[in-house]
Design a protein around this motif. Structure first.
Motif, PDB file in Angstrom:
ATOM      1  N   THR A   1       0.835  -1.211   0.000  1.00  0.00           N
ATOM      2  CA  THR A   1       0.000   0.000   0.000  1.00  0.00           C
ATOM      3  C   THR A   1       0.864   1.253   0.000  1.00  0.00           C
ATOM      4  O   THR A   1       0.550   2.247  -0.687  1.00  0.00           O
ATOM      5  CB  THR A   1      -0.917  -0.004   1.234  1.00  0.00           C
ATOM      6  OG1 THR A   1      -1.674  -1.213   1.258  1.00  0.00           O
ATOM      7  CG2 THR A   1      -1.869   1.170   1.193  1.00  0.00           C
ATOM      8  N   SER A   2       1.949   1.237   0.729  1.00  0.00           N
ATOM      9  CA  SER A   2       2.863   2.399   0.775  1.00  0.00           C
ATOM     10  C   SER A   2       3.473   2.668  -0.604  1.00  0.00           C
ATOM     11  O   SER A   2       3.590   3.822  -1.044  1.00  0.00           O
ATOM     12  CB  SER A   2       3.976   2.158   1.801  1.00  0.00           C
ATOM     13  OG  SER A   2       3.441   1.996   3.088  1.00  0.00           O
ATOM     14  N   VAL A   3       3.860   1.581  -1.286  1.00  0.00           N
ATOM     15  CA  VAL A   3       4.434   1.728  -2.631  1.00  0.00           C
ATOM     16  C   VAL A   3       3.396   2.312  -3.584  1.00  0.00           C
ATOM     17  O   VAL A   3       3.686   3.237  -4.378  1.00  0.00           O
ATOM     18  CB  VAL A   3       4.950   0.367  -3.142  1.00  0.00           C
ATOM     19  CG1 VAL A   3       5.339   0.470  -4.630  1.00  0.00           C
ATOM     20  CG2 VAL A   3       6.133  -0.094  -2.320  1.00  0.00           C
ATOM     21  N   LEU A   4       2.176   1.811  -3.500  1.00  0.00           N
ATOM     22  CA  LEU A   4       1.110   2.295  -4.381  1.00  0.00           C
ATOM     23  C   LEU A   4       0.777   3.760  -4.097  1.00  0.00           C
ATOM     24  O   LEU A   4       0.442   4.523  -5.014  1.00  0.00           O
ATOM     25  CB  LEU A   4      -0.150   1.426  -4.225  1.00  0.00           C
ATOM     26  CG  LEU A   4      -0.023  -0.038  -4.669  1.00  0.00           C
ATOM     27  CD1 LEU A   4      -1.312  -0.785  -4.403  1.00  0.00           C
ATOM     28  CD2 LEU A   4       0.322  -0.112  -6.165  1.00  0.00           C
ATOM     29  N   THR A   5       0.869   4.137  -2.841  1.00  0.00           N
ATOM     30  CA  THR A   5       0.590   5.535  -2.481  1.00  0.00           C
ATOM     31  C   THR A   5       1.614   6.453  -3.125  1.00  0.00           C
ATOM     32  O   THR A   5       1.269   7.561  -3.600  1.00  0.00           O
ATOM     33  CB  THR A   5       0.610   5.704  -0.956  1.00  0.00           C
ATOM     34  OG1 THR A   5      -0.376   4.840  -0.374  1.00  0.00           O
ATOM     35  CG2 THR A   5       0.293   7.139  -0.566  1.00  0.00           C
TER      36      THR A   5
ATOM     37  N   GLN B   1       1.348   9.788  -6.402  1.00  0.00           N
ATOM     38  CA  GLN B   1       1.868  11.153  -6.286  1.00  0.00           C
ATOM     39  C   GLN B   1       2.583  11.608  -7.554  1.00  0.00           C
ATOM     40  O   GLN B   1       2.914  12.778  -7.706  1.00  0.00           O
ATOM     41  CB  GLN B   1       2.826  11.234  -5.081  1.00  0.00           C
ATOM     42  CG  GLN B   1       2.127  11.003  -3.739  1.00  0.00           C
ATOM     43  CD  GLN B   1       3.101  10.933  -2.592  1.00  0.00           C
ATOM     44  OE1 GLN B   1       4.316  11.003  -2.810  1.00  0.00           O
ATOM     45  NE2 GLN B   1       2.569  10.798  -1.362  1.00  0.00           N
ATOM     46  N   ASP B   2       2.864  10.636  -8.470  1.00  0.00           N
ATOM     47  CA  ASP B   2       3.530  10.954  -9.730  1.00  0.00           C
ATOM     48  C   ASP B   2       2.486  10.899 -10.840  1.00  0.00           C
ATOM     49  O   ASP B   2       1.935   9.835 -11.132  1.00  0.00           O
ATOM     50  CB  ASP B   2       4.657   9.956  -9.986  1.00  0.00           C
ATOM     51  CG  ASP B   2       5.547  10.377 -11.152  1.00  0.00           C
ATOM     52  OD1 ASP B   2       5.156  11.283 -11.898  1.00  0.00           O
ATOM     53  OD2 ASP B   2       6.629   9.753 -11.274  1.00  0.00           O
TER      54      ASP B   2
ATOM     55  N   GLY C   1      -9.097   5.432  -1.546  1.00  0.00           N
ATOM     56  CA  GLY C   1      -8.669   6.816  -1.386  1.00  0.00           C
ATOM     57  C   GLY C   1      -7.553   7.209  -2.342  1.00  0.00           C
ATOM     58  O   GLY C   1      -7.297   8.401  -2.560  1.00  0.00           O
ATOM     59  N   ILE C   2      -6.866   6.198  -2.902  1.00  0.00           N
ATOM     60  CA  ILE C   2      -5.742   6.520  -3.814  1.00  0.00           C
ATOM     61  C   ILE C   2      -6.019   6.046  -5.230  1.00  0.00           C
ATOM     62  O   ILE C   2      -5.201   6.235  -6.122  1.00  0.00           O
ATOM     63  CB  ILE C   2      -4.437   5.872  -3.311  1.00  0.00           C
ATOM     64  CG1 ILE C   2      -4.593   4.341  -3.249  1.00  0.00           C
ATOM     65  CG2 ILE C   2      -4.060   6.410  -1.932  1.00  0.00           C
ATOM     66  CD1 ILE C   2      -3.286   3.630  -2.878  1.00  0.00           C
TER      67      ILE C   2
ATOM     68  N   ASN D   1     -10.887  -0.757  -5.331  1.00  0.00           N
ATOM     69  CA  ASN D   1     -11.394  -0.505  -3.979  1.00  0.00           C
ATOM     70  C   ASN D   1     -10.446  -0.977  -2.882  1.00  0.00           C
ATOM     71  O   ASN D   1     -10.320  -0.351  -1.839  1.00  0.00           O
ATOM     72  CB  ASN D   1     -12.738  -1.221  -3.775  1.00  0.00           C
ATOM     73  CG  ASN D   1     -13.923  -0.292  -4.023  1.00  0.00           C
ATOM     74  OD1 ASN D   1     -13.730   0.853  -4.430  1.00  0.00           O
ATOM     75  ND2 ASN D   1     -15.125  -0.790  -3.785  1.00  0.00           N
ATOM     76  N   ALA D   2      -9.803  -2.113  -3.173  1.00  0.00           N
ATOM     77  CA  ALA D   2      -8.979  -2.699  -2.101  1.00  0.00           C
ATOM     78  C   ALA D   2      -7.961  -3.647  -2.683  1.00  0.00           C
ATOM     79  O   ALA D   2      -8.087  -4.103  -3.831  1.00  0.00           O
ATOM     80  CB  ALA D   2      -9.857  -3.445  -1.093  1.00  0.00           C
TER      81      ALA D   2
END
Length: 483
Positions: free
Chosen positions: A63-67, A71-72, A152-153, A158-159
């Motif tokens: 999830t952190s990587v996808l977030t 941003q790019d 949210g991202i 969805n998940a």
């Protein structure tokens, strides 16, 4: 019938073992089962929680990587998500899934999407605001799944969901359960062996005691119980052996008593019968007087013996009672001395009575006290040799009165002295008497709150000291019964 009786007896003998098996050992087994289940449950929770934490760590890292990708603006999120899933490093241990907004699994780390009807309870719960973790069976295999909301991202997905098999953990748990089970079994086996040995160490001596006491009940006091240990059971064996010795001694004394009493009764009865037959013929006046005197004396002797036996019987049944009243001890002692003065003179025995001028009054039964004095003086005469001397005196010592009867007769040995007040015991079998007179006298004095002490030396004589509490000025002289 015999086999049934034996089986019943063996069942009775094994009662303690069976009670220990069903009570103590059963409780221990139940406790071990609870402990074993608690250990297994705790281990399972630990491993399941560890697995859940690991799944969360892995899915949170994705999830952190996808977030960062979101941003790019130049990055294609879908392509990067596909690449992340395809390059997932733990795909051999777990499967990573991407779920779109319609609840369909579009991407998986294995490349094979699940069936359309596959249930995802963790995802459904997450969407409903509930738990995001699920543990259950899927296709007959226990699985664990964790879902994370990424709406949210991403507008397309969805998940993401990670799922893994718990087969290895459950396999390890089976091994732990087997180890715990074997450990509990070994503990129970050890307790069974040591416990049975311990219980047998109690049951066997008790069985021996039981068999011995059965023989005691039949009058066989030769049996002795072997002491196997220095513990409470050993002390019990010592006590029962001591009891058997005491019973054996009492039995011997009782038999001797019966023999002695039979002889004592036969002698006067023979004299009475003989003189009665003699007097039935025409005899002179002197012979008649002599015969009547013998019959009177022997009848009195029989009466005294019967009275002793009756008193002893009352003592044994607890019906021996006293009529307490204010009494003059000197009067009863003087009467007892007077009764035996003539008898002592006939047997060439001198009685020296040192009578004090006055003594305090005593609260007691005058007839019973006189009986004690008569018994003690009679014994002194019986155990004195011809030409012997009996000294009788009384004095006040503090708040007590002491009466001392001393003789220089045959005396009593050190071995017999502690037993002279025991019922049926006779220190000297050559002298007449039933062997219960001193036992009755001691009981009477004890009921009056006094003591009867005997000091003696074989061949040198005997001193009998009777101590009774004197009445004080504050005591009343009222009558009463004591039993």
């Amino acid at each position: 019938m015999i086999s049934k009786k034996r089986s019943r007896r063996s069942a009775k003998k094994n009662t303690i073992i069976r009670r220990w098996m069903f009570n103590n050992l059963g409780l221990i087994v139940l406790l071990l089962m609870v402990i074993a289940l608690s250990v297994v449950y705790a281990l399972q929770n630990y491993y399941y929680n560890s697995a859940e934490q690991y799944l969360r760590v892995r899915i949170n890292s994705v999830t952190s990587v996808l977030t960062r990708y979101t941003q790019d603006a130049d990055v294609n999120f879908s392509a990067e998500l596909r690449s992340t899933l395809e390059n997932f490093s733990d795909k051999d241990k777990m499967e990573l899934m991407a779920i779109d907004s319609k609840g369909r699994v579009l991407l998986t780390s294995s490349g094979f999407p699940p069936a359309d009807d596959a249930e995802m309870p963790d995802y459904q719960s997450l969407m409903d605001g509930g738990e995001d973790c699920w543990v259950g069976k899927m296709n007959g295999e226990k699985m664990m799944a964790v879902s994370v909301d990424i709406s949210g991202i991403s507008t397309e997905y969805n998940a993401i969901r990670v799922i893994t098999s718990l087969r290895n953990i459950d396999g390890a748990m089976v091994g732990y359960m087997a180890a715990v089970g074997v450990s509990c079994f070994l503990i129970v086996l050890l307790l069974l062996i040591t416990g049975r040995y311990f219980v047998n160490s109690i049951v066997k001596p008790i069985s021996a005691i039981n068999e011995s006491t059965k023989k005691f009940a039949k009058g066989d006091f030769k049996e002795r119980i072997e002491k196997t240990a220095e513990d409470e059971i050993g002390d019990l064996c010592d006590s029962i052996n001591h009891m058997a010795e005491a019973l054996s001694s009492t039995e011997a004394m009782k038999n001797e008593f019966i023999s002695s009493v039979s002889h004592e009764l036969r002698t006067p009865l023979t004299a009475i019968k003989g003189w009665a037959e003699t007097l039935s013929y025409d005899v002179d006046k002197e012979t008649v007087q002599k015969g009547v005197r013998v019959i009177q004396n022997e009848t009195e002797r029989l009466s005294e013996m019967v009275e002793e036996l009756l008193d002893f019987s009352r003592m044994q049944s607890g019906k021996f009672s006293l009529r307490m009243e204010k009494m003059d001890l000197l009067a009863e002692l003087g009467d007892a001395v007077l009764i035996y003065a003539e008898k002592a003179r006939r047997e060439n025995i001198r009685i020296i009575y040192r009578e004090p001028e006055m003594l305090p009054f005593v609260n007691g039964d005058k007839n019973r006290i006189r009986q004690v004095f008569i018994n003690i003086i009679d014994n002194a005469i019986k155990y004195s040799n011809e030409g012997g001397t009996i000294t009788i005196g009384a004095e006040a010592v503090g708040n007590k009165i002491q009466v001392i009867v001393s003789d220089n007769g045959v005396g009593i040995s050190k071995q017999d002295l502690p037993r002279v007040k025991t019922k049926f015991f006779k220190a000297n079998q050559t002298r007449r008497g039933s062997g219960i007179g001193l036992a009755v006298a001691d009981e009477i004095i004890t009921m009056h709150g006094g003591t009867l002490k005997i000091d003696s030396e074989l061949g040198r004589g005997t001193d009998v000291t009777i101590t009774l509490p004197a009445m004080t000025e504050h005591q009343t002289g009222g009558q009463g019964d004591i039993s």
